[in-house]
Design a protein around this motif. Structure first.
Motif, PDB file in Angstrom:
ATOM      1  N   MET A   1       0.824  -1.203   0.000  1.00 53.94           N
ATOM      2  CA  MET A   1       0.000   0.000   0.000  1.00 53.94           C
ATOM      3  C   MET A   1       0.862   1.258   0.000  1.00 53.94           C
ATOM      4  SD  MET A   1      -2.902  -1.049  -0.507  1.00 53.94           S
ATOM      5  CE  MET A   1      -3.537   0.634  -0.598  1.00 53.94           C
ATOM      6  N   LYS A   2       2.051   1.183   0.587  1.00 50.15           N
ATOM      7  CA  LYS A   2       2.957   2.338   0.543  1.00 50.15           C
ATOM      8  C   LYS A   2       3.370   2.617  -0.898  1.00 50.15           C
ATOM      9  CE  LYS A   2       7.163   4.252   2.591  1.00 50.15           C
ATOM     10  NZ  LYS A   2       8.277   4.026   3.561  1.00 50.15           N
ATOM     11  N   LEU A   3       3.647   1.559  -1.660  1.00 49.13           N
ATOM     12  CA  LEU A   3       3.970   1.726  -3.078  1.00 49.13           C
ATOM     13  C   LEU A   3       2.771   2.247  -3.861  1.00 49.13           C
ATOM     14  CD1 LEU A   3       5.942  -1.581  -3.837  1.00 49.13           C
ATOM     15  CD2 LEU A   3       6.892   0.736  -3.812  1.00 49.13           C
ATOM     16  N   ALA A   4       1.602   1.671  -3.573  1.00 48.27           N
ATOM     17  CA  ALA A   4       0.398   1.990  -4.336  1.00 48.27           C
ATOM     18  C   ALA A   4      -0.058   3.427  -4.143  1.00 48.27           C
ATOM     19  CB  ALA A   4      -0.728   1.030  -3.949  1.00 48.27           C
ATOM     20  N   THR A   5       0.256   4.002  -2.999  1.00 44.89           N
ATOM     21  CA  THR A   5      -0.232   5.349  -2.693  1.00 44.89           C
ATOM     22  C   THR A   5       0.867   6.405  -2.796  1.00 44.89           C
ATOM     23  OG1 THR A   5       0.122   4.971  -0.313  1.00 44.89           O
ATOM     24  CG2 THR A   5      -2.055   4.446  -1.196  1.00 44.89           C
ATOM     25  N   ALA A   6       2.014   6.032  -3.340  1.00 43.06           N
ATOM     26  CA  ALA A   6       3.079   7.019  -3.531  1.00 43.06           C
ATOM     27  C   ALA A   6       2.619   8.062  -4.544  1.00 43.06           C
ATOM     28  CB  ALA A   6       4.347   6.336  -4.025  1.00 43.06           C
ATOM     29  N   PRO A   7       2.678   9.359  -4.209  1.00 36.32           N
ATOM     30  CA  PRO A   7       2.219  10.398  -5.139  1.00 36.32           C
ATOM     31  C   PRO A   7       3.024  10.392  -6.440  1.00 36.32           C
ATOM     32  CG  PRO A   7       2.525  11.296  -2.935  1.00 36.32           C
ATOM     33  CD  PRO A   7       3.132   9.926  -2.932  1.00 36.32           C
ATOM     34  N   LEU A   8       2.371  10.795  -7.500  1.00 37.46           N
ATOM     35  CA  LEU A   8       2.994  10.839  -8.813  1.00 37.46           C
ATOM     36  C   LEU A   8       3.983  11.995  -8.898  1.00 37.46           C
ATOM     37  CD1 LEU A   8       3.211  10.199 -11.869  1.00 37.46           C
ATOM     38  CD2 LEU A   8       1.177  11.614 -12.198  1.00 37.46           C
ATOM     39  N   ARG A   9       5.194  11.673  -9.302  1.00 39.90           N
ATOM     40  CA  ARG A   9       6.191  12.711  -9.585  1.00 39.90           C
ATOM     41  C   ARG A   9       6.481  12.675 -11.083  1.00 39.90           C
ATOM     42  NH1 ARG A   9       9.408  15.744  -6.468  1.00 39.90           N
ATOM     43  NH2 ARG A   9       9.028  14.453  -4.616  1.00 39.90           N
ATOM     44  N   LEU A  10       6.147  13.758 -11.778  1.00 40.16           N
ATOM     45  CA  LEU A  10       6.372  13.827 -13.212  1.00 40.16           C
ATOM     46  C   LEU A  10       7.849  14.061 -13.528  1.00 40.16           C
ATOM     47  CD1 LEU A  10       3.272  15.990 -14.184  1.00 40.16           C
ATOM     48  CD2 LEU A  10       3.559  13.532 -14.526  1.00 40.16           C
TER      49      LEU A  10
END
Length: 361
Positions: free
Chosen positions: A277-286
């Motif tokens: 879940m930590k991976l799944a909810t990591a915010p998107l960095r463009l």
């Protein structure tokens, strides 16, 4: 906690009386326990059918969070990798500039194909194979991974077909067998089974004004599917499988799904480990370094968000005002469903009242 059940039940009834809501449900898990299971109002004005805890509501893009969970379950089992090329799993997709598109890009809405294919109509939305073939032929509007634009409907077929290709089961079957069955959920559908129509609330959107669009240009939500509430009131729309946007469920079911994604889960069931879940909810960095409040398939918390201000909180909302989310820092999971779509939406005040009652800032 009995007091909060009574308080929230009363609050929902007040919102119906004042006319800001017609029919609605609120379900809340806190520290692993279902502390609120409240509902009020009318499911269908024509028949006068009251809402109860078993009423089913179309929730539009709230469905996206459930679709994301399906993908993360497959990743946790080693059936897919976020950095795998979609074309390696689904060869027909890896064409016309999408050769480098990754599963990660699909989850983050960065594949470059947010717009629906042209030359199709409402009837085609019920044809899974045709829609996947049309999606696979699309040309991205930017190189995958470089830009985020919300994939309002295409998201569902991209992820749903990825799931089917790697697992062999249809999306709706994975949802039932891997999420609903372990949790004892019997009222969460993406593709409504026969015999369930009488349980579905009728959607209303008084004063709907069609958006001004250029129908000759590709659209994320084409004019021919609008108004959305009218589309979702039809049997064909309810029975289709559109994992981005046509989920039909109760507040109880969607709250339980999110409770099972929190550390410790619910009733002994935790769908995914904390590390996943930590991976799944990591915010998107463009690529330009900009950080966006969007995880892999989930919206994440930000200032002034109904989900909450913390980045670790995650969930998804839907057209018309449904919302479901989890906040690991508060050990909280919420599901909210409704059938009146208007400018007087009471969702924010209801979630605000809940958090005040719980003492959550």
């Amino acid at each position: 906690m009995r007091d909060i059940q009574h308080a929230m039940q009363t609050f929902l009834e007040e919102k119906v009386r004042e006319g800001s809501e017609r029919g609605l449900q609120l379900a809340v898990y806190y520290r692993g326990e279902l502390i609120v299971d409240a509902f009020a109002g009318i499911a269908d004005q024509a028949s006068g059918t009251p809402v109860d805890g078993d009423t089913l509501f179309p929730v539009f893009s709230t469905t996206k969070g459930v679709a994301a969970t399906v993908i993360h379950l497959l990743a946790e089992r080693g059936q897919l990798d976020y950095d795998a090329k979609i074309g390696d799993i689904w060869p027909e997709f890896g064409v016309n500039g999408k050769e480098e598109a990754l599963i990660r890009h699909a989850l983050y809405h960065t594949t470059g194909i947010p717009h629906m294919p042209t030359g199709i109509g409402v009837a085609d939305l019920s044809d899974w194979d045709k829609m996947c073939a049309e999606i696979a032929r699309l040309t991205p509007q930017w190189p995958p991974g470089e830009h985020m634009e919300y994939h309002a409907i295409t998201y569902g077929w991209i992820l749903g077909e990825i799931a089917r290709r790697v697992d062999g089961r249809a999306f709706s079957q994975i949802l039932k067998e891997d999420i609903c069955d372990p949790l004892g959920i019997t009222d969460m559908y993406v593709g409504l089974p026969d015999g369930m129509e009488h349980r579905v609330a009728l959607l209303e959107e008084p004063g709907f004004v069609p958006p001004s669009v250029d129908e000759d240009r590709p659209q994320a939500i084409p004019a021919w599917i609008s108004p959305l509430h009218e589309w979702m009131n039809t049997p064909a729309a309810r029975r289709a499988c559109v994992p981005a946007s046509n989920g039909i469920m109760s507040a109880r079911s969607i709250a339980r799904h999110y409770a099972a994604l929190l550390p410790g889960g619910v009733d002994g069931v935790q769908l995914l480990p904390n590390s996943r879940m930590k991976l799944a909810t990591a915010p998107l960095r463009l690529k330009d370094g900009v950080l966006l409040p969007r995880g892999m398939g989930y919206e994440v918390g930000q200032e002034n968000s109904i989900i909450g201000p913390r980045l670790e909180a995650f969930g998804h909302g839907g057209y018309g005002g449904s919302i479901a989310f989890a906040d690991p820092g508060q050990d909280l999971a919420v599901g909210f469903t409704k059938n009146l779509y208007s400018q007087n939406d009471a969702g924010s005040s209801i979630i605000g009242e809940l958090k005040n009652r719980l003492g959550i800032a």
